[in-house]
Design a protein around this motif. Sequence first.
Motif, PDB file in Angstrom:
ATOM      1  N   ILE A 167       0.813  -1.219   0.000  1.00  0.00           N
ATOM      2  CA  ILE A 167       0.000   0.000   0.000  1.00  0.00           C
ATOM      3  C   ILE A 167       0.848   1.270   0.000  1.00  0.00           C
ATOM      4  CG2 ILE A 167      -1.863  -1.185   1.188  1.00  0.00           C
ATOM      5  CD1 ILE A 167      -1.098   0.362   3.720  1.00  0.00           C
ATOM      6  N   GLY A 168       2.131   1.172   0.296  1.00  0.00           N
ATOM      7  CA  GLY A 168       2.982   2.361   0.303  1.00  0.00           C
ATOM      8  C   GLY A 168       2.613   3.326   1.408  1.00  0.00           C
ATOM      9  N   HIS A 169       2.330   4.595   1.002  1.00  0.00           N
ATOM     10  CA  HIS A 169       1.986   5.640   1.976  1.00  0.00           C
ATOM     11  C   HIS A 169       0.480   5.879   2.065  1.00  0.00           C
ATOM     12  CE1 HIS A 169       6.215   6.576   0.902  1.00  0.00           C
ATOM     13  NE2 HIS A 169       6.312   6.958   2.147  1.00  0.00           N
ATOM     14  N   LEU A 170      -0.311   4.976   1.548  1.00  0.00           N
ATOM     15  CA  LEU A 170      -1.760   5.186   1.548  1.00  0.00           C
ATOM     16  C   LEU A 170      -2.316   5.339   2.960  1.00  0.00           C
ATOM     17  CD1 LEU A 170      -2.995   2.727  -1.227  1.00  0.00           C
ATOM     18  CD2 LEU A 170      -2.969   5.219  -1.298  1.00  0.00           C
ATOM     19  N   HIS A 171      -1.725   4.660   3.899  1.00  0.00           N
ATOM     20  CA  HIS A 171      -2.236   4.751   5.280  1.00  0.00           C
ATOM     21  C   HIS A 171      -2.028   6.147   5.856  1.00  0.00           C
ATOM     22  CE1 HIS A 171       2.049   3.957   5.725  1.00  0.00           C
ATOM     23  NE2 HIS A 171       1.982   4.361   6.985  1.00  0.00           N
ATOM     24  N   LEU A 172      -1.007   6.873   5.362  1.00  0.00           N
ATOM     25  CA  LEU A 172      -0.791   8.245   5.823  1.00  0.00           C
ATOM     26  C   LEU A 172      -1.786   9.200   5.179  1.00  0.00           C
ATOM     27  CD1 LEU A 172       3.114   8.406   5.712  1.00  0.00           C
ATOM     28  CD2 LEU A 172       1.658   7.949   7.688  1.00  0.00           C
ATOM     29  N   GLY A 217      -5.330   9.227   6.540  1.00  0.00           N
ATOM     30  CA  GLY A 217      -5.497   9.592   7.932  1.00  0.00           C
ATOM     31  C   GLY A 217      -6.438  10.762   8.131  1.00  0.00           C
ATOM     32  N   SER A 218      -6.524  11.232   9.358  1.00  0.00           N
ATOM     33  CA  SER A 218      -7.445  12.314   9.694  1.00  0.00           C
ATOM     34  C   SER A 218      -6.944  13.682   9.238  1.00  0.00           C
ATOM     35  CB  SER A 218      -7.684  12.335  11.211  1.00  0.00           C
ATOM     36  OG  SER A 218      -6.453  12.505  11.911  1.00  0.00           O
ATOM     37  N   VAL A 232      -5.807  16.641   6.877  1.00  0.00           N
ATOM     38  CA  VAL A 232      -6.143  17.006   5.505  1.00  0.00           C
ATOM     39  C   VAL A 232      -4.890  16.930   4.627  1.00  0.00           C
ATOM     40  CG1 VAL A 232      -8.114  18.432   6.093  1.00  0.00           C
ATOM     41  CG2 VAL A 232      -5.837  19.450   6.104  1.00  0.00           C
ATOM     42  N   PRO A 233      -5.037  16.566   3.332  1.00  0.00           N
ATOM     43  CA  PRO A 233      -3.873  16.288   2.491  1.00  0.00           C
ATOM     44  C   PRO A 233      -2.869  17.427   2.393  1.00  0.00           C
ATOM     45  CG  PRO A 233      -5.860  15.448   1.451  1.00  0.00           C
ATOM     46  CD  PRO A 233      -6.297  16.230   2.646  1.00  0.00           C
ATOM     47  N   HIS A 234      -3.337  18.684   2.226  1.00  0.00           N
ATOM     48  CA  HIS A 234      -2.384  19.764   2.007  1.00  0.00           C
ATOM     49  C   HIS A 234      -1.530  20.023   3.253  1.00  0.00           C
ATOM     50  CE1 HIS A 234      -5.839  21.918   3.760  1.00  0.00           C
ATOM     51  NE2 HIS A 234      -4.974  22.824   4.181  1.00  0.00           N
ATOM     52  N   LYS A 235      -2.108  19.837   4.439  1.00  0.00           N
ATOM     53  CA  LYS A 235      -1.313  19.999   5.655  1.00  0.00           C
ATOM     54  C   LYS A 235      -0.355  18.834   5.843  1.00  0.00           C
ATOM     55  CE  LYS A 235      -4.471  22.951   8.289  1.00  0.00           C
ATOM     56  NZ  LYS A 235      -5.195  23.143   9.562  1.00  0.00           N
ATOM     57  N   LEU A 236      -0.806  17.640   5.477  1.00  0.00           N
ATOM     58  CA  LEU A 236       0.064  16.473   5.562  1.00  0.00           C
ATOM     59  C   LEU A 236       1.270  16.629   4.645  1.00  0.00           C
ATOM     60  CD1 LEU A 236       0.691  13.531   6.402  1.00  0.00           C
ATOM     61  CD2 LEU A 236      -0.766  12.811   4.495  1.00  0.00           C
ATOM     62  N   LEU A 237       1.021  17.044   3.399  1.00  0.00           N
ATOM     63  CA  LEU A 237       2.119  17.219   2.449  1.00  0.00           C
ATOM     64  C   LEU A 237       3.021  18.379   2.863  1.00  0.00           C
ATOM     65  CD1 LEU A 237       0.234  16.677  -0.931  1.00  0.00           C
ATOM     66  CD2 LEU A 237       1.638  15.047   0.327  1.00  0.00           C
ATOM     67  N   GLY A 238       2.443  19.415   3.475  1.00  0.00           N
ATOM     68  CA  GLY A 238       3.254  20.529   3.949  1.00  0.00           C
ATOM     69  C   GLY A 238       4.196  20.117   5.057  1.00  0.00           C
ATOM     70  N   SER A 239       3.691  19.308   5.990  1.00  0.00           N
ATOM     71  CA  SER A 239       4.564  18.831   7.067  1.00  0.00           C
ATOM     72  C   SER A 239       5.638  17.897   6.533  1.00  0.00           C
ATOM     73  CB  SER A 239       3.722  18.117   8.130  1.00  0.00           C
ATOM     74  OG  SER A 239       3.070  16.985   7.581  1.00  0.00           O
ATOM     75  N   MET A 240       5.311  17.109   5.514  1.00  0.00           N
ATOM     76  CA  MET A 240       6.316  16.251   4.891  1.00  0.00           C
ATOM     77  C   MET A 240       7.378  17.079   4.179  1.00  0.00           C
ATOM     78  SD  MET A 240       4.254  13.017   3.266  1.00  0.00           S
ATOM     79  CE  MET A 240       3.637  11.687   4.311  1.00  0.00           C
ATOM     80  N   ALA A 241       6.961  18.166   3.531  1.00  0.00           N
ATOM     81  CA  ALA A 241       7.917  19.031   2.842  1.00  0.00           C
ATOM     82  C   ALA A 241       8.890  19.670   3.831  1.00  0.00           C
ATOM     83  CB  ALA A 241       7.172  20.105   2.047  1.00  0.00           C
ATOM     84  N   ASP A 242       8.394  20.036   4.998  1.00  0.00           N
ATOM     85  CA  ASP A 242       9.286  20.577   6.027  1.00  0.00           C
ATOM     86  C   ASP A 242      10.337  19.558   6.463  1.00  0.00           C
ATOM     87  OD1 ASP A 242       7.843  22.917   5.975  1.00  0.00           O
ATOM     88  OD2 ASP A 242       6.529  22.345   7.641  1.00  0.00           O
TER      89      ASP A 242
END
Length: 348
Positions: A51-56, A59-60, A62-72
């Motif tokens: 599944i790769g990162h599908l579980h992330l 999650g609860s 929202v995608p843009h905040k998740l990707l923003g935290s990953m970018a940091d």
Amino acid sequence: MDLLLLIIIFVSGLLCLSIFGHLEPIRNGLNRFNNRLGERAPEAAGSWPVIGHLHLVAGSQVPHKLLGSMADKFGPIFTLKLGVNRVLVVSNSDMAKECLTTNDRVFASRPKAMVSELMGYNYANFGLAPYGPYWRHIRRIIVLEMGSHHHLQMLEHIRVSEVNSSLIDIYKTWVTNKGSSETVMVDMKQWFGNLVTNMVVRMMFGNHFSASEQNRDQFQKAIKQFGEVMGGFVPSDAIPWLRWLDLGGFEKKMKKTATEIDLVINGWLEDRKKKMNSSSTQQEDDSRDQTCFMAALLSGVKEEVKEEVYGFSTDEIVKASCLVPVQDLQIIMTLEQVYGHCPKVTGS
């Protein structure tokens, strides 16, 4: 034993050559290979098998905040694994320019998805089709027929007319329902949805929904459903062998919605073809046909595209191409969510 002895001698010889520097070219090649690997975008941590990162993503957060935290954490460019697909995430203007301008052809294609197959006329919809000869050909026709400055000027009167008609409808509602307070409640969600639907439908197909016509409500409902299933996550797009399970019922919903939209668009297409083939009505419909995208596209496709070229019929190409602006309609209609309460319209 002889074979084992030969292997030991061969490995020992390689080690000796490496020690004395005779394998320098090989070491340089390995270093260059490792450097190239090092230049690849890093993969975000937390990937699971299959599944790769599908579980992330599911999650609860929202995608843009998740990707923003990953970018940091991982930098302005990194990759995610969504099932069998590898996704590149860029998070600053320089990286976006590299992808969308400098190397735009590399990123021009689109992965195959269920929505493109079932709701895009089996990839005939150029907005959902993979990059290739068909995409380039149809895009060129559409840009010429719809994106020219002259054509946009010809459509100006439609936009003005529909806005004026909608304002008149509000005024009539006020006159009919006003009380002693001289104030009426107007459902802005319905008003805005009707305005945008009439505007797009009239520019695309040359038709106009009357205020009492039920087809407009059915069409709007189908378009909203189109947006919902198009924006939803389809498990089989990430893990193809799950398609037979139809998790979430997406395939069933897509087929039903595609059928409802096709019935409406196909009716307009057949009506347009009859008018174009009728010599008695051709002259009186000329001015209207010039501003109707479906008629212009139908003529352009017939002139430039032979029947069944690229595996699609003329009707499929026209209906699929007309569906591209209709897709934008469902995005615009989501603005009605902004109106959480019905505002008051006061007459003067």
